[in-house]
Design a protein around this motif. Structure first.
Motif, PDB file in Angstrom:
ATOM      1  N   MET A   1       0.843  -1.183   0.000  1.00  0.00           N
ATOM      2  CA  MET A   1       0.000   0.000   0.000  1.00  0.00           C
ATOM      3  C   MET A   1       0.887   1.245   0.000  1.00  0.00           C
ATOM      4  O   MET A   1       1.764   1.390   0.839  1.00  0.00           O
ATOM      5  N   LEU A   3       1.287   4.836   0.897  1.00  0.00           N
ATOM      6  CA  LEU A   3       0.649   5.796   1.790  1.00  0.00           C
ATOM      7  C   LEU A   3       1.234   7.183   1.585  1.00  0.00           C
ATOM      8  O   LEU A   3       2.441   7.334   1.435  1.00  0.00           O
ATOM      9  N   LEU A  25     -10.521  10.709   3.896  1.00  0.00           N
ATOM     10  CA  LEU A  25      -9.925   9.387   3.756  1.00  0.00           C
ATOM     11  C   LEU A  25      -9.841   8.938   2.304  1.00  0.00           C
ATOM     12  O   LEU A  25     -10.765   9.123   1.530  1.00  0.00           O
ATOM     13  N   THR A  26      -8.705   8.340   1.957  1.00  0.00           N
ATOM     14  CA  THR A  26      -8.518   7.716   0.650  1.00  0.00           C
ATOM     15  C   THR A  26      -7.822   6.381   0.869  1.00  0.00           C
ATOM     16  O   THR A  26      -7.458   6.031   1.991  1.00  0.00           O
ATOM     17  N   GLU A  27      -7.612   5.654  -0.211  1.00  0.00           N
ATOM     18  CA  GLU A  27      -6.887   4.382  -0.099  1.00  0.00           C
ATOM     19  C   GLU A  27      -5.413   4.575   0.203  1.00  0.00           C
ATOM     20  O   GLU A  27      -4.693   3.614   0.451  1.00  0.00           O
ATOM     21  N   HIS A  28      -4.948   5.834   0.213  1.00  0.00           N
ATOM     22  CA  HIS A  28      -3.548   6.137   0.509  1.00  0.00           C
ATOM     23  C   HIS A  28      -3.381   6.726   1.905  1.00  0.00           C
ATOM     24  O   HIS A  28      -2.390   7.370   2.208  1.00  0.00           O
ATOM     25  N   THR A  29      -4.367   6.488   2.750  1.00  0.00           N
ATOM     26  CA  THR A  29      -4.409   7.069   4.088  1.00  0.00           C
ATOM     27  C   THR A  29      -4.109   6.027   5.160  1.00  0.00           C
ATOM     28  O   THR A  29      -4.595   4.905   5.093  1.00  0.00           O
ATOM     29  N   GLN A  47     -17.407   0.856   7.001  1.00  0.00           N
ATOM     30  CA  GLN A  47     -17.192   0.860   5.551  1.00  0.00           C
ATOM     31  C   GLN A  47     -16.254   1.979   5.116  1.00  0.00           C
ATOM     32  O   GLN A  47     -15.414   1.782   4.235  1.00  0.00           O
ATOM     33  N   GLN A  50     -12.532   0.929   5.240  1.00  0.00           N
ATOM     34  CA  GLN A  50     -12.076  -0.332   4.671  1.00  0.00           C
ATOM     35  C   GLN A  50     -10.923  -0.193   3.687  1.00  0.00           C
ATOM     36  O   GLN A  50     -10.198  -1.154   3.457  1.00  0.00           O
ATOM     37  N   LEU A  51     -10.730   0.980   3.117  1.00  0.00           N
ATOM     38  CA  LEU A  51      -9.615   1.184   2.201  1.00  0.00           C
ATOM     39  C   LEU A  51      -8.373   1.724   2.898  1.00  0.00           C
ATOM     40  O   LEU A  51      -7.315   1.812   2.288  1.00  0.00           O
ATOM     41  N   CYS A  52      -8.500   2.085   4.166  1.00  0.00           N
ATOM     42  CA  CYS A  52      -7.405   2.736   4.895  1.00  0.00           C
ATOM     43  C   CYS A  52      -6.585   1.708   5.670  1.00  0.00           C
ATOM     44  O   CYS A  52      -7.038   0.599   5.925  1.00  0.00           O
ATOM     45  N   LYS A  53      -5.403   2.138   6.059  1.00  0.00           N
ATOM     46  CA  LYS A  53      -4.580   1.341   6.965  1.00  0.00           C
ATOM     47  C   LYS A  53      -4.809   1.896   8.366  1.00  0.00           C
ATOM     48  O   LYS A  53      -4.561   3.074   8.617  1.00  0.00           O
TER      49      LYS A  53
END
Length: 89
Positions: A1, A3, A25-29, A47, A50-53
């Motif tokens: 991932m 980040l 929030l994004t998938e790079h967060t 929900q 779910q894309l975050c770390k």
């Protein structure tokens, strides 16, 4: 991932923060939790997260995290803080 942004929740509970800030929030967060901000986590991941770390640094571990929260070493925590833009809440 890959980040590029970290939100470091020091005192605000994750779920109450999420209610107001989910648009950040994004998938790079990554979201770093302290023991205080990790109180009252739900059993399942919301929900919006779910894309975050979602992580708790080892030095903040005073509770057993739910299975969707990862415990990272202090070295990994330093790496996240020094190599991503971060916001402290």
């Amino acid at each position: 991932m890959q980040l590029n942004c970290t939100h470091w929740l020091q005192t605000r509970p994750l779920i109450s923060w999420l209610e107001q800030q989910h648009a950040l929030l994004t998938e790079h967060t990554a979201i770093l939790l302290t023991a205080d901000s990790a109180k009252d986590l739900p059993a399942t991941c919301p929900q919006a997260l779910q894309l975050c770390k979602i992580v708790i640094p080892a030095h903040e571990m005073t509770i057993a995290p739910v299975d969707w929260v990862e415990v990272i070493s202090d070295a990994q925590w330093v790496e996240l803080i020094t190599h991503t833009q971060h916001w402290i809440w």
